[in-house]
Design a protein around this motif. Structure first.
Motif, PDB file in Angstrom:
ATOM      1  N   LEU A   1      -7.583  42.952 -41.241  1.00  0.00           N
ATOM      2  CA  LEU A   1      -6.196  43.094 -40.804  1.00  0.00           C
ATOM      3  C   LEU A   1      -6.128  43.308 -39.296  1.00  0.00           C
ATOM      4  N   ARG A   2      -7.192  43.922 -38.759  1.00  0.00           N
ATOM      5  CA  ARG A   2      -7.254  44.089 -37.303  1.00  0.00           C
ATOM      6  C   ARG A   2      -7.641  42.785 -36.620  1.00  0.00           C
TER       7      ARG A   2
ATOM      8  N   VAL B   1      -9.984  41.887 -61.075  1.00  0.00           N
ATOM      9  CA  VAL B   1      -8.756  41.157 -60.759  1.00  0.00           C
ATOM     10  C   VAL B   1      -7.916  41.951 -59.765  1.00  0.00           C
ATOM     11  N   GLY B   2      -7.872  43.271 -59.957  1.00  0.00           N
ATOM     12  CA  GLY B   2      -7.120  44.098 -59.025  1.00  0.00           C
ATOM     13  C   GLY B   2      -7.684  44.019 -57.620  1.00  0.00           C
ATOM     14  N   LEU B   3      -9.018  44.059 -57.504  1.00  0.00           N
ATOM     15  CA  LEU B   3      -9.641  43.997 -56.180  1.00  0.00           C
ATOM     16  C   LEU B   3      -9.405  42.646 -55.518  1.00  0.00           C
TER      17      LEU B   3
ATOM     18  N   LEU C   1     -14.822  50.856 -51.947  1.00  0.00           N
ATOM     19  CA  LEU C   1     -14.912  51.227 -50.535  1.00  0.00           C
ATOM     20  C   LEU C   1     -15.218  50.016 -49.658  1.00  0.00           C
ATOM     21  N   LYS C   2     -16.085  49.140 -50.154  1.00  0.00           N
ATOM     22  CA  LYS C   2     -16.431  47.944 -49.396  1.00  0.00           C
ATOM     23  C   LYS C   2     -15.218  47.026 -49.246  1.00  0.00           C
ATOM     24  N   GLN C   3     -14.463  46.846 -50.333  1.00  0.00           N
ATOM     25  CA  GLN C   3     -13.297  45.973 -50.275  1.00  0.00           C
ATOM     26  C   GLN C   3     -12.237  46.547 -49.340  1.00  0.00           C
ATOM     27  N   ALA C   4     -12.035  47.858 -49.397  1.00  0.00           N
ATOM     28  CA  ALA C   4     -11.047  48.497 -48.537  1.00  0.00           C
ATOM     29  C   ALA C   4     -11.438  48.360 -47.066  1.00  0.00           C
ATOM     30  N   ALA C   5     -12.715  48.543 -46.778  1.00  0.00           N
ATOM     31  CA  ALA C   5     -13.183  48.411 -45.404  1.00  0.00           C
ATOM     32  C   ALA C   5     -12.991  46.986 -44.901  1.00  0.00           C
ATOM     33  N   LEU C   6     -13.267  46.015 -45.769  1.00  0.00           N
ATOM     34  CA  LEU C   6     -13.078  44.620 -45.390  1.00  0.00           C
ATOM     35  C   LEU C   6     -11.622  44.332 -45.059  1.00  0.00           C
TER      36      LEU C   6
ATOM     37  N   PHE D   1      -6.149  34.903 -46.586  1.00  0.00           N
ATOM     38  CA  PHE D   1      -6.128  36.328 -46.898  1.00  0.00           C
ATOM     39  C   PHE D   1      -7.547  36.891 -46.852  1.00  0.00           C
ATOM     40  N   PRO D   2      -7.682  38.177 -46.536  1.00  0.00           N
ATOM     41  CA  PRO D   2      -9.024  38.804 -46.450  1.00  0.00           C
ATOM     42  C   PRO D   2      -9.605  39.107 -47.831  1.00  0.00           C
ATOM     43  N   ILE D   3      -9.937  38.057 -48.552  1.00  0.00           N
ATOM     44  CA  ILE D   3     -10.453  38.167 -49.913  1.00  0.00           C
ATOM     45  C   ILE D   3     -11.970  38.028 -49.879  1.00  0.00           C
TER      46      ILE D   3
END
Length: 410
Positions: A96-97, A245-247, A86-91, A205-207
């Protein structure tokens, strides 16, 4: 989505690649020379609710709460990992915005075309050790391709710290130094050219650093732990060493603009592929790991099947072992199924290498079955012919519409 790199024992780094007297990690071998190929390195939809179904809430993980012997509620490993998702998705959605500012590595004295050379070397390493995946990356845009190579190389270097020939010299303190080096890398202070490639990738990239830190935590686990009491413990280990690795990769792979899936669901699918790959590694390498004194199988499930550590060390295939393996393989396939639905949600140009990874790794499970579940003395592997046949199949699947669209969701 997860890169084909997953945890494993490998030939590792040379003596020159160990901890230097200044406490930094040197990787001159990866920078300059080639080596023999390495040996290796809860899906939410199990409840029947897919998180990319528009208008429906993300599902609760199926083991989000457990009770310890004292009767106290404890959060499961799956829930802990899902919180990271959830944290990674929110980031990703937030950045992206607000596009990432270009903060190229400033503290490294790079020669002219130094970053190009760094990325090229990352590509050479990827091609050498993950040929099929490397081929798939050639369909990506140049920027994404190079970024995935940089991530691959960092993961490989991290993995080899505890599985290479110098593993006996790696201590928790050494891993602490590697984590400090990671923090410097994220701050734009790379130590060498391979670090510089990843540092540059991070600027584009937003990593987030969390999955990278978690992978290092998985290396710490290998220094102190050789048994796993239950699948909850094993799940966390699989997340640390492969699900991460996926995240790391989703922000680079990108999500298809036409996808109706939630960002969280795509990250969950990427996590599932990493878990599936690692579980497959574990099942394939039972015999090899046992010879190193390690058993990466849930102890409670072994006991329920009437098996013990001694049975693993003896390495005799019995009906009890076959039945146990059937259940373990079924679980791994469930994770692959979860991952499949998410791959289609990625940017189309990024799907081929992920599909190739998924199809080839899943076939290892078929080979274990073909060996009559003898993973003590026989190594299950996918032959070159089958690998070649998988490439056009993977490419064809990469052209499919996102699952969220094919399900008729608008």
């Amino acid at each position: 989505m997860a890169i084909i790199l997953v945890r494993a024992a490998s030939p590792g780094l040379s003596a020159a690649d160990s901890i230097s007297h200044q406490g930094t990690l040197q990787c001159s071998t990866l920078l300059k020379t080639k080596r023999p190929a390495a040996r290796r390195w809860m899906p939410c939809s199990l409840l029947g609710l897919h998180p990319w179904e528009v208008g429906r809430p993300s599902p609760a993980v199926y083991s989000s709460l457990a009770v310890n012997p004292a009767g106290e509620a404890v959060v499961s490993s799956e829930q802990k990992v899902y919180d990271v998702v959830l944290k990674q998705a929110a980031l990703l959605k937030r950045q992206l915005r607000t596009p990432v500012l270009d903060a190229r590595p400033q503290d490294m004295d790079m020669p002219r075309n130094g970053l190009k050379e760094a990325y090229d070397r990352c590509g050479e390493i990827c091609e050498e050790y993950a040929k099929t995946f490397y081929l798939g990356t050639m369909l990506m845009t140049e920027e994404r391709r190079r970024a995935i190579w940089a991530i691959y190389v960092w993961c490989r270097r991290t993995d080899e710290l505890v599985d290479g020939p110098n593993a006996n010299y790696i201590t928790p303190t050494a891993l602490d130094r590697w984590e400090k080096r990671l923090e410097d890398l994220f701050a734009g202070r790379p130590y060498d050219m391979l670090d510089a490639a990843l540092s540059d990738t991070i600027s584009k990239f937003p990593i987030d650093i969390q999955p990278f830190r978690d992978m290092i935590e998985g290396m710490r686990s290998d220094l102190r732990k050789t048994r796993y009491n239950n699948f909850d413990e094993l799940y966390m280990y699989c997340y640390y060493v492969a699900g991460t690795v996926g995240l790391m990769s989703v922000p680079v792979m990108g999500i298809a603009p036409e996808s109706k899936a939630t960002t969280e669901s795509v990250y969950s699918a990427a996590l599932a592929l990493g878990i599936a790959n690692q579980l497959t590694n574990i099942l394939r390498d039972v015999g090899e790991d046992a010879r190193r004194g390690r058993i990466y199988l849930p102890q409670d499930e072994l006991a329920q099947a009437g098996l013990s550590d001694e049975d693993i060390f003896k390495g005799v295939v019995t009906n009890r072992w076959r039945n146990f393996m059937k259940r373990q393989i079924k679980r791994a396939r469930m994770f692959f199924e979860e991952a499949e639905r998410g791959v289609t949600e990625l940017s189309q140009a990024s799907r081929w290498p992920v599909w190739a990874s998924l199809l080839l790794y899943r076939q290892i499970l078929d080979e274990i079955e073909a060996n009559d579940y003898n993973n003590f003395t026989k190594r299950a592997y996918v032959g070159k012919g089958k690998k070649l046949l998988a490439l056009p199949v993977a490419y064809g699947k990469s052209l499919l519409l996102p699952c969220s669209l094919r399900n008729g969701q608008t």
